[in-house]
Design an enzyme around this catalytic site. Structure first.
Site, PDB file in Angstrom:
ATOM      1  CD1 TRP A  17      31.524  60.573  46.191  1.00 61.08           C
ATOM      2  CD2 TRP A  17      30.267  60.315  48.025  1.00 61.08           C
ATOM      3  NE1 TRP A  17      32.242  61.053  47.249  1.00 61.08           N
ATOM      4  CE2 TRP A  17      31.496  60.904  48.404  1.00 61.08           C
ATOM      5  CE3 TRP A  17      29.313  60.065  49.013  1.00 61.08           C
ATOM      6  CZ2 TRP A  17      31.793  61.244  49.715  1.00 61.08           C
ATOM      7  CZ3 TRP A  17      29.620  60.392  50.320  1.00 61.08           C
ATOM      8  CH2 TRP A  17      30.839  60.979  50.662  1.00 61.08           C
ATOM      9  CG  HIS A  47      30.539  54.954  46.564  1.00 56.66           C
ATOM     10  ND1 HIS A  47      31.800  55.054  46.054  1.00 56.66           N
ATOM     11  CD2 HIS A  47      30.661  54.563  47.841  1.00 56.66           C
ATOM     12  CE1 HIS A  47      32.660  54.736  46.997  1.00 56.66           C
ATOM     13  NE2 HIS A  47      31.998  54.434  48.092  1.00 56.66           N
ATOM     14  CG  HIS A  51      27.511  51.265  48.343  1.00 53.26           C
ATOM     15  ND1 HIS A  51      26.680  52.357  48.335  1.00 53.26           N
ATOM     16  CD2 HIS A  51      28.657  51.666  48.935  1.00 53.26           C
ATOM     17  CE1 HIS A  51      27.296  53.375  48.909  1.00 53.26           C
ATOM     18  NE2 HIS A  51      28.492  52.985  49.277  1.00 53.26           N
ATOM     19  CG  HIS A  57      35.770  53.010  50.060  1.00 57.69           C
ATOM     20  ND1 HIS A  57      35.923  53.567  48.809  1.00 57.69           N
ATOM     21  CD2 HIS A  57      34.970  53.865  50.745  1.00 57.69           C
ATOM     22  CE1 HIS A  57      35.250  54.701  48.742  1.00 57.69           C
ATOM     23  NE2 HIS A  57      34.671  54.910  49.907  1.00 57.69           N
TER      24      HIS A  57
END
Length: 140
Positions: A17, A47, A51, A57
């Site tokens: 990410w 991430h 996952h 989150h």
């Protein structure tokens, strides 16, 4: 019951990410180098690869991994292929026959982003929209 592993393996230099630390997998010590033991090291962000995003989150005070009942992750599931350029929103889910479904996996074109060479993050990925998440929760 057949168990199928659909996870993505973690490796050095894999796609992450934007802004996350890169995955670093290596050795802290090796017997071949004179150490008394082999000790591996893994440095990853939450991430990396396959996952689960827990409610915390996105929701302040939401559930964490400590609250997860792993039994919910095992069992019969249906696989829904999501057309390219589609998002998983309430309208898309409403168009499917999901009566009596307790687990659903979405097969998207995102899988094509995983290969052996590092790439830039693709921001036009298929994802679960808030209305889709709300629809799934409302329908159990």
């Amino acid at each position: 019951m057949e168990i199928i592993d659909i996870t993505i393996g973690i490796k050095n230099g894999m796609l992450v990410w934007p802004g996350d630390e890169v995955a670093i997998i290596g050795w802290k010590s090796k017997i071949a180098d004179g150490a008394i033991s082999n000790v591996s090291s893994i440095q990853i962000g939450a991430h990396v690869g396959t996952h689960i995003d827990m409610p915390l989150h996105f929701i302040e005070g939401g559930k964490t991994m400590d609250d997860l009942d792993l039994k919910k992750m095992i069992g019969k599931a249906i696989v829904v292929e999501v057309p390219c350029e589609s998002q998983i929103d309430a309208g898309f889910l409403e168009s499917l026959n999901l009566d009596d479904v307790s687990r659903i996996l979405f097969k998207t074109s995102n899988s094509s982003f995983w290969d052996d060479s590092p790439k830039d993050f693709v921001e036009e990925y298929t994802g679960l929209e808030p209305s889709g998440a709300e629809w799934l929760v409302a329908h159990g």
